[in-house]
Design an enzyme around this catalytic site. Structure first.
Site, PDB file in Angstrom:
ATOM      1  N   MET A 180       8.189   6.318   5.396  1.00  0.00           N
ATOM      2  CA  MET A 180       8.240   5.021   5.315  1.00  0.00           C
ATOM      3  C   MET A 180       9.485   4.608   4.470  1.00  0.00           C
ATOM      4  O   MET A 180      10.184   3.804   4.939  1.00  0.00           O
ATOM      5  CB  MET A 180       7.020   4.212   4.465  1.00  0.00           C
ATOM      6  CG  MET A 180       5.986   4.185   5.493  1.00  0.00           C
ATOM      7  SD  MET A 180       6.016   3.280   7.244  1.00  0.00           S
ATOM      8  CE  MET A 180       6.630   1.782   6.680  1.00  0.00           C
ATOM      9  N   LEU A 218       0.821  -1.150   0.009  1.00  0.00           N
ATOM     10  CA  LEU A 218      -0.008  -0.067   0.143  1.00  0.00           C
ATOM     11  C   LEU A 218       0.944   1.189   0.030  1.00  0.00           C
ATOM     12  O   LEU A 218       0.210   2.273   0.135  1.00  0.00           O
ATOM     13  CB  LEU A 218      -1.229  -0.037   1.324  1.00  0.00           C
ATOM     14  CG  LEU A 218      -1.931  -1.265   1.192  1.00  0.00           C
ATOM     15  CD1 LEU A 218      -2.717  -1.033   2.515  1.00  0.00           C
ATOM     16  CD2 LEU A 218      -2.667  -1.480   0.136  1.00  0.00           C
ATOM     17  N   ASP A 238      23.886  -8.630   8.536  1.00  0.00           N
ATOM     18  CA  ASP A 238      24.446  -9.568   7.528  1.00  0.00           C
ATOM     19  C   ASP A 238      25.864  -9.521   7.366  1.00  0.00           C
ATOM     20  O   ASP A 238      26.563 -10.694   7.212  1.00  0.00           O
ATOM     21  CB  ASP A 238      23.689  -9.312   6.159  1.00  0.00           C
ATOM     22  CG  ASP A 238      24.017 -10.389   5.250  1.00  0.00           C
ATOM     23  OD1 ASP A 238      23.862 -11.653   5.586  1.00  0.00           O
ATOM     24  OD2 ASP A 238      24.548 -10.073   4.088  1.00  0.00           O
ATOM     25  N   HIS A 249       2.935   3.961  -1.875  1.00  0.00           N
ATOM     26  CA  HIS A 249       2.943   4.592  -3.309  1.00  0.00           C
ATOM     27  C   HIS A 249       4.228   4.530  -3.860  1.00  0.00           C
ATOM     28  O   HIS A 249       5.503   5.016  -2.903  1.00  0.00           O
ATOM     29  CB  HIS A 249       2.526   6.043  -3.487  1.00  0.00           C
ATOM     30  CG  HIS A 249       1.136   6.232  -2.928  1.00  0.00           C
ATOM     31  ND1 HIS A 249       0.637   6.332  -1.721  1.00  0.00           N
ATOM     32  CD2 HIS A 249      -0.078   6.391  -3.812  1.00  0.00           C
ATOM     33  CE1 HIS A 249      -0.781   6.465  -1.657  1.00  0.00           C
ATOM     34  NE2 HIS A 249      -1.200   6.503  -2.880  1.00  0.00           N
TER      35      HIS A 249
END
Length: 161
Positions: A113, A75, A128, A77
């Site tokens: 986000m 959701l 990692d 964009h």
């Protein structure tokens, strides 16, 4: 209390329609931390890690992640980011790395986000690259620091360490 914007009247998840929103300059900053043993941090600082430059790799991963947020988070964009910056700082006093990201654009929706994704993926990349020498590193906290632009106004997180 504010409403959840990604839930429609029927209670279903949907992508928010931003077509009627004005384009404004929007910016967000986020931070993440990776806490590790002093010896692991020393390897990063002195460049003796066998996988190479941990900070350079994490920076690139964070930038790439910000650009792909729409593909990772349902959701969100797809955004035309005009600036993505990822800075990493070794903090020997607390035996950790602090990651701060900045995302900026001129557009119809915010970049919170993207900033959070950049900081998070940079932290995951450090994990990692260093997991061969230490598996019990801790990622977190991850949080939004600031947000500006848009209808909901500006936001600044409380400062704490």
């Amino acid at each position: 209390m504010s409403q959840l914007t990604h839930i429609n009247a029927a209670g279903e998840a949907h992508m928010v329609d931003v077509s009627a929103k004005a384009e404004t300059v929007r910016e967000a900053r986020a931070e993440a931390f990776v806490t590790m043993l002093p010896e692991t941090l020393a390897m990063i600082i002195d460049g003796s890690h066998h996988k190479g430059d941990v900070f350079a790799t994490a920076r690139i991963a964070g930038i790439q992640a910000a650009k792909r947020t729409w593909d990772l988070i349902p959701l969100c964009h797809p955004l035309m980011l005009s600036k993505v910056e990822v800075n990493l700082l070794a903090d020997p006093e607390h035996s950790r790395v602090r990651i701060e990201s900045l995302c900026r654009l001129t557009g119809k929706t915010g970049v919170e986000m993207e900033a959070l994704t950049a900081a998070s993926v940079a932290a995951l990349t450090i994990y990692d690259m260093c997991k061969a020498v230490q598996k019990d590193m801790v990622i977190g906290p991850v949080r939004l620091l600031t947000k500006s632009g848009g209808k909901s106004g500006d936001f600044k997180a409380d400062s704490h360490d």
